[in-house]
Every structure is written in C-alpha cells, then in structure tokens.
Design an enzyme around this catalytic site. Structure first.
Site, PDB file in Angstrom:
ATOM      1  N   ASN A   7      -5.429 -13.509  15.135  1.00  0.00           N
ATOM      2  CA  ASN A   7      -6.137 -12.714  14.135  1.00  0.00           C
ATOM      3  C   ASN A   7      -5.519 -11.322  14.163  1.00  0.00           C
ATOM      4  O   ASN A   7      -5.730 -10.556  15.101  1.00  0.00           O
ATOM      5  CB  ASN A   7      -7.638 -12.648  14.447  1.00  0.00           C
ATOM      6  N   TYR A 105     -10.409 -19.219   9.783  1.00  0.00           N
ATOM      7  CA  TYR A 105     -11.089 -17.964  10.104  1.00  0.00           C
ATOM      8  C   TYR A 105     -12.559 -18.158   9.745  1.00  0.00           C
ATOM      9  O   TYR A 105     -12.955 -18.075   8.586  1.00  0.00           O
ATOM     10  CB  TYR A 105     -10.456 -16.816   9.312  1.00  0.00           C
ATOM     11  N   ASP A 144      -9.729 -17.880  14.674  1.00  0.00           N
ATOM     12  CA  ASP A 144     -10.846 -17.051  15.090  1.00  0.00           C
ATOM     13  C   ASP A 144     -12.118 -17.783  14.682  1.00  0.00           C
ATOM     14  O   ASP A 144     -12.489 -17.797  13.513  1.00  0.00           O
ATOM     15  CB  ASP A 144     -10.740 -15.687  14.412  1.00  0.00           C
TER      16      ASP A 144
END
Length: 258
Positions: A7, A105, A144
C-alpha cells in the site's frame, strides 16, 4: 516465484521517496499496489520491458486504486468483483494457468465506524467471490485488508479493541475467510512472531517506537500450503505509512517475456 504487495498511499508521492529503488531491490515476479491514488495518464513508470502493467483506477480523483505489475502473461484480467468494474478501483484479479491472483484494498470502516455495515457486506461478497475462484483453481490474495486479526497483530490490542480495523466484527470476518479454506501465510509460517507490523500512524515517533498494526497480507488457498517457501514483512522499507509484504511460493508458472 516471488510476489510483493505494498500500500503505497499515493504512488506519485511514493515515487519521490524511492519507490523505484524498492521495486528493483525486491525484484518480484508479481508486484501489487494498493492506494495508487491515480487517474489514467497521471504517471508513467519505466519498469522495464519484462513487466506488464494493469491498473484499476477509482472514479474519485486521488482516492483508492490498485495496480499489478507482472512478469507473467495472464490468461485474463478482471477489474472488480461481481462485475468487471467497481467505482473505487479496489480489486484486480489476474488469472494464470495454475492460480488466480487477487489484489485487493479492503474498505476501511472509518474512525467513527460509519462504514462498518458496508465493510461487513463487502467481506461477505469477497469471501463468496474467492470461493468461486477457488472452485476452479487455487487463489493467492494480497493487499491491505484493513484488519489486525489477532492481538499479536498490533501493538496495543487492549486499547484498540472496538476501533476501526480491530472490531470483533471485522476480525470475525477474517476468521470466517480463513475458515473457508484460506491461510494467512505469515501467521502460518510464523505463528508466534510478534512485534512485526506493516502499518504505522504518521503521528510523531510512532514508527520509530514500532507502534504498528499488521494489516497487509498474503492469503492462499489451503491447497497451496506445501508450496509455501517464505513470507516476509519488509519493516525497514519507508516511502509510505505501510511497508511492503512478500511471499515466495513454488508454482509451475513460467515467466513469459514481452
């Protein structure tokens, strides 16, 4: 095969802080990004002729976004979950001969937990999506995931219980996902290793004192357990509030050069 996930919290800013040096040093076959915070045409990366670049941009400028840089030629690329599009650019799925790669994400529940209901609904859809893929061939998930699963995965567990990323609900969804046939590779290989984190607040002295959270993961289908070689968290790498995580795994894919 080596895979890296990072990230970068804004790729343009990360490039100014040494992204390309890290990219070359880690030398991954598959390099996955989250929070690129880009629109098409806002950056040109010279990664060398061996890398194919795949981008999923958020509709909102300067927000979210994912990317995969691959030495392998995918059979297909999907930009989203149920449909081949989603407005926040949160997912890329690359299909290869022997596995699927899913770069994700996960939505944050927000500090006031106002997005927790959406987050939990996302988790259920995400788990179903991975199980559909897994019915065809093994899956590698990276990114993430915005949750510290166990108390071992963050510095101050008691103080953060109930906070975004460490609610019982979010942790429970991770437990459900792992129970559905997936492994947290780092915790599988290093079940008792603590004080190793992948995200730190930008508040003063937090990173220096290693007051962090492990919220960046490589998950794999349980069927790949015997092929795991190593999983690592590159805590010394700066350039973002997250550090890269990596996975080495024995897979039969051949690197196809452009």
């Amino acid at each position: 095969m080596k895979l890296v996930s990072w990230n970068v919290n804004g790729l343009r800013a990360c490039v100014k802080k040494g992204f390309m040096d890290v990219f070359r040093e880690l030398d991954a076959d598959l390099f996955c990004l989250q929070e690129s915070k880009l629109q098409a045409g806002q950056i040109e990366l010279d990664l060398g002729p061996e890398y194919r670049q795949y981008w999923n941009y958020a509709e909102q400028k300067g927000y979210s976004g994912t990317a995969v840089f691959s030495r392998l030629a995918p059979l297909s690329v999907r930009y989203g979950m149920e449909e081949d599009h989603e407005p926040e650019g949160r997912m890329l799925t690359l299909e290869f001969e022997s596995f699927f790669l899913v770069n994700v994400y996960t939505p944050n529940a927000r500090r006031d937990l106002s997005r927790l209901p959406y987050r939990l609904e996302w988790e259920d859809r995400f788990r179903r999506y991975l199980l559909q893929l897994n019915a065809s061939k093994p899956v590698i998930v990276c990114g993430d995931l915005n949750v510290a699963h166990q108390e071992l995965d963050l510095k101050n567990a008691r103080a953060n219980l109930g906070n975004s990323g460490f609610t019982l609900e979010e942790r429970g969804k991770m437990t459900e996902l792992l129970g559905a046939g997936f492994l947290d590779t780092f915790r599988h290989l290093y079940p008792d290793r603590g004080e190793v984190y992948s995200w730190w607040s930008y508040m003063p002295k937090v990173r220096e004192r290693n007051i962090g959270w492990r919220i960046d993961y490589f998950l794999v289908s349980a069927s790949l357990a015997d092929q795991l070689i190593d999983a690592d968290i590159h805590c010394s790498v700066h350039g973002s509030d997250h550090c890269p995580v990596s996975l080495c795994i024995d897979l039969p894919e051949r690197v196809s050069k452009l």
